[in-house]
Design a protein around this motif. Structure first.
Motif, PDB file in Angstrom:
ATOM      1  N   LEU A 151       2.534 -23.382  56.223  1.00  0.00           N
ATOM      2  CA  LEU A 151       2.891 -24.334  57.281  1.00  0.00           C
ATOM      3  C   LEU A 151       2.741 -23.689  58.660  1.00  0.00           C
ATOM      4  N   LEU A 152       3.146 -22.425  58.764  1.00  0.00           N
ATOM      5  CA  LEU A 152       2.962 -21.739  60.053  1.00  0.00           C
ATOM      6  C   LEU A 152       1.474 -21.678  60.396  1.00  0.00           C
ATOM      7  N   THR A 153       0.650 -21.397  59.396  1.00  0.00           N
ATOM      8  CA  THR A 153      -0.802 -21.300  59.627  1.00  0.00           C
ATOM      9  C   THR A 153      -1.365 -22.665  60.033  1.00  0.00           C
ATOM     10  N   ILE A 154      -0.957 -23.709  59.319  1.00  0.00           N
ATOM     11  CA  ILE A 154      -1.460 -25.055  59.640  1.00  0.00           C
ATOM     12  C   ILE A 154      -1.034 -25.442  61.064  1.00  0.00           C
ATOM     13  N   LYS A 155       0.226 -25.157  61.418  1.00  0.00           N
ATOM     14  CA  LYS A 155       0.707 -25.528  62.757  1.00  0.00           C
ATOM     15  C   LYS A 155      -0.068 -24.769  63.838  1.00  0.00           C
ATOM     16  N   ARG A 156      -0.337 -23.489  63.593  1.00  0.00           N
ATOM     17  CA  ARG A 156      -1.052 -22.705  64.606  1.00  0.00           C
ATOM     18  C   ARG A 156      -2.509 -23.146  64.730  1.00  0.00           C
ATOM     19  N   GLU A 157      -3.100 -23.589  63.622  1.00  0.00           N
ATOM     20  CA  GLU A 157      -4.519 -23.988  63.644  1.00  0.00           C
ATOM     21  C   GLU A 157      -4.715 -25.439  64.052  1.00  0.00           C
ATOM     22  N   LYS A 158      -3.829 -26.319  63.555  1.00  0.00           N
ATOM     23  CA  LYS A 158      -4.045 -27.763  63.747  1.00  0.00           C
ATOM     24  C   LYS A 158      -3.093 -28.385  64.762  1.00  0.00           C
ATOM     25  N   LYS A 159      -2.077 -27.648  65.173  1.00  0.00           N
ATOM     26  CA  LYS A 159      -1.095 -28.081  66.182  1.00  0.00           C
ATOM     27  C   LYS A 159      -0.149 -29.173  65.706  1.00  0.00           C
ATOM     28  N   SER A 160      -0.455 -29.827  64.600  1.00  0.00           N
ATOM     29  CA  SER A 160       0.390 -30.913  64.101  1.00  0.00           C
ATOM     30  C   SER A 160       0.293 -30.944  62.576  1.00  0.00           C
ATOM     31  N   PHE A 161       1.339 -31.476  61.937  1.00  0.00           N
ATOM     32  CA  PHE A 161       1.308 -31.654  60.483  1.00  0.00           C
ATOM     33  C   PHE A 161       0.876 -33.071  60.096  1.00  0.00           C
ATOM     34  N   ASN A 162       0.661 -33.934  61.068  1.00  0.00           N
ATOM     35  CA  ASN A 162       0.318 -35.334  60.774  1.00  0.00           C
ATOM     36  C   ASN A 162      -1.199 -35.543  60.779  1.00  0.00           C
ATOM     37  N   ASN A 163      -1.635 -36.641  60.150  1.00  0.00           N
ATOM     38  CA  ASN A 163      -3.037 -37.075  60.197  1.00  0.00           C
ATOM     39  C   ASN A 163      -4.014 -36.023  59.663  1.00  0.00           C
ATOM     40  N   LEU A 164      -3.704 -35.487  58.491  1.00  0.00           N
ATOM     41  CA  LEU A 164      -4.570 -34.455  57.915  1.00  0.00           C
ATOM     42  C   LEU A 164      -5.061 -34.868  56.527  1.00  0.00           C
ATOM     43  N   THR A 165      -6.334 -34.611  56.264  1.00  0.00           N
ATOM     44  CA  THR A 165      -6.874 -34.750  54.905  1.00  0.00           C
ATOM     45  C   THR A 165      -6.986 -33.343  54.325  1.00  0.00           C
ATOM     46  N   ILE A 166      -6.241 -33.132  53.232  1.00  0.00           N
ATOM     47  CA  ILE A 166      -6.072 -31.778  52.699  1.00  0.00           C
ATOM     48  C   ILE A 166      -6.697 -31.694  51.306  1.00  0.00           C
ATOM     49  N   GLY A 167      -7.728 -30.879  51.163  1.00  0.00           N
ATOM     50  CA  GLY A 167      -8.335 -30.648  49.850  1.00  0.00           C
ATOM     51  C   GLY A 167      -7.627 -29.489  49.174  1.00  0.00           C
ATOM     52  N   LEU A 168      -7.158 -29.713  47.946  1.00  0.00           N
ATOM     53  CA  LEU A 168      -6.501 -28.656  47.162  1.00  0.00           C
ATOM     54  C   LEU A 168      -7.408 -28.396  45.970  1.00  0.00           C
ATOM     55  N   CYS A 169      -7.915 -27.178  45.853  1.00  0.00           N
ATOM     56  CA  CYS A 169      -9.007 -26.937  44.901  1.00  0.00           C
ATOM     57  C   CYS A 169      -8.700 -25.792  43.934  1.00  0.00           C
ATOM     58  N   GLY A 170      -8.910 -26.051  42.648  1.00  0.00           N
ATOM     59  CA  GLY A 170      -8.789 -24.980  41.652  1.00  0.00           C
ATOM     60  C   GLY A 170      -7.751 -25.289  40.601  1.00  0.00           C
ATOM     61  N   ASP A 171      -6.786 -24.395  40.463  1.00  0.00           N
ATOM     62  CA  ASP A 171      -5.760 -24.523  39.423  1.00  0.00           C
ATOM     63  C   ASP A 171      -4.556 -25.289  39.982  1.00  0.00           C
ATOM     64  N   LEU A 172      -4.602 -26.591  39.859  1.00  0.00           N
ATOM     65  CA  LEU A 172      -3.514 -27.423  40.397  1.00  0.00           C
ATOM     66  C   LEU A 172      -2.379 -27.556  39.385  1.00  0.00           C
ATOM     67  N   LYS A 173      -2.657 -27.151  38.141  1.00  0.00           N
ATOM     68  CA  LYS A 173      -1.648 -27.269  37.084  1.00  0.00           C
ATOM     69  C   LYS A 173      -0.601 -26.164  37.198  1.00  0.00           C
ATOM     70  N   PHE A 174      -1.070 -24.924  37.226  1.00  0.00           N
ATOM     71  CA  PHE A 174      -0.146 -23.786  37.270  1.00  0.00           C
ATOM     72  C   PHE A 174       0.065 -23.258  38.687  1.00  0.00           C
ATOM     73  N   GLY A 175      -0.668 -23.791  39.651  1.00  0.00           N
ATOM     74  CA  GLY A 175      -0.635 -23.243  41.012  1.00  0.00           C
ATOM     75  C   GLY A 175       0.668 -23.576  41.732  1.00  0.00           C
ATOM     76  N   ARG A 176       1.599 -22.618  41.695  1.00  0.00           N
ATOM     77  CA  ARG A 176       2.919 -22.884  42.299  1.00  0.00           C
ATOM     78  C   ARG A 176       2.830 -23.068  43.811  1.00  0.00           C
TER      79      ARG A 176
END
Ligand code: CP
Length: 308
Positions: A141-166
């Motif tokens: 979240l700190l990284t996203i805030k520093r890069e994108k300035k906001s947590f709203n209006n984002l399309t987020i791709g989550l790729c790989g092991d979504l089953k076990f990926g804590r």
């Protein structure tokens, strides 16, 4: 009345306002490191790691040392009395008399809850099995805030092991609080996001999502691409792991049609899922992400120890 100890077991233990405050403090630490260098003088952090770690354990230890405190602990169960058959409950009961705060990683889901029920000091979940990893999410979240300035209006791709990926599970729980978030869930069939997260987090909160096994299908729409490792340690048989481990490999060619301001993230460690040639792309933010881990953990230690 007995004072209630504050733990961090699940990212949902923190309100949105508390997350905003932690990020504000972390950013202040980044800009004024010297101001914080004695905030935890005389305090001790214990790191109890029953599973391997580089970033989480060392960034916690670095965080406490940078705050002026001290650290103790172990980095593998085999070097603790767990190897002699001691229960987690007994270990935590004892160590909570040796330290002011405990960060623990354990292969069993729910282990930090057991620890919290026995501890006299705050417990921080530094990863429990394939369940949750809330301090990785604070780092994200700190990284996203520093890069994108906001947590709203984002399309987020989550790729790989979504089953076990804590890290994925905790990040979805955190980002589902914000406005106009769309998740693109990219995984092979065997590693899809568990139904309980689809139902209890995404569906329940009316969060937009699509599932695909093709990492290129939505690449040009993504604001964030969060890659993950296929985790060998979570598989029951080697054959399945070998079949799936190189299912996704992000390289320069795959980024040709991606947005110019795409933020490429990965909790690390990586194996093959991001080609080293991507490291030089200015959209690659995974090493910044790892560095940010120290500062957000400093902010979290200050909060849980109620240091002003
Ligand atoms: N991201 C993360 O949890 O890394 P480690 O396993 O090295 O702690």
């Amino acid at each position: 009345m007995e004072k209630k100890i504050r733990n961090l077991i699940d990212i949902r233990d923190l309100s949105t306002k508390e997350i905003d405050d932690l990020i504000e403090v972390a950013n202040d630490i980044i800009n004024h490191k010297e101001k914080y260098s004695h905030k935890c003088d005389g305090k001790i952090l214990a790191t109890l790691f029953f599973e391997p770690s580089t970033r989480t354990r060392l960034s916690f230890e670095s965080a406490m040392l940078r705050l002026g405190g001290k650290v103790l602990g172990f980095s593998e169960a085999s070097s603790s009395s767990t190897a002699k058959g001691e229960t987690l409950a007994d270990t935590v009961c004892v160590v909570s008399g040796y330290a002011d705060i405990i960060a623990m990683r354990h292969p069993k889901e729910g282990a930090p809850m057991v620890a919290a029920s026995k501890s006299m000091v705050p417990i921080i979940n530094a990863g429990d099995g394939g369940h949750n990893h809330p301090t990785q999410t604070l780092t994200d979240l700190l990284t996203i805030k520093r890069e994108k300035k906001s947590f709203n209006n984002l399309t987020i791709g989550l790729c790989g092991d979504l089953k076990f990926g804590r890290t994925i599970h905790s990040l979805i729980a955190a980002m589902s609080r914000y406005d106009n978030i769309k998740f693109v869930l990219i995984s092979p069939d065997e590693l899809k996001l568990p139904d309980y997260i689809i139902n209890e987090v995404l569906e329940k909160n009316n969060i937009s999502y699509v599932e695909t096994d093709n990492m290129m299908e939505y690449m040009n729409e993504l604001d964030i691409l969060y890659m993950t490792r296929v985790q060998k340690e979570r598989f029951f048989n080697e054959e399945d792991y070998l079949r799936l481990k190189d299912y996704y490999i992000l390289d320069k060619n795959k980024l040709i049609n991606a947005k110019k301001d795409l933020c490429i993230m990965h909790p690390l460690p990586r194996v093959n899922e991001i080609s080293p040639e991507v490291d030089n792309d200015e959209r690659a933010k995974y090493f910044e992400q790892a560095y940010n881990g120290v500062y957000i953990r400093m902010a979290l230690i200050l909060k849980l120890l109620e240091v002003k």
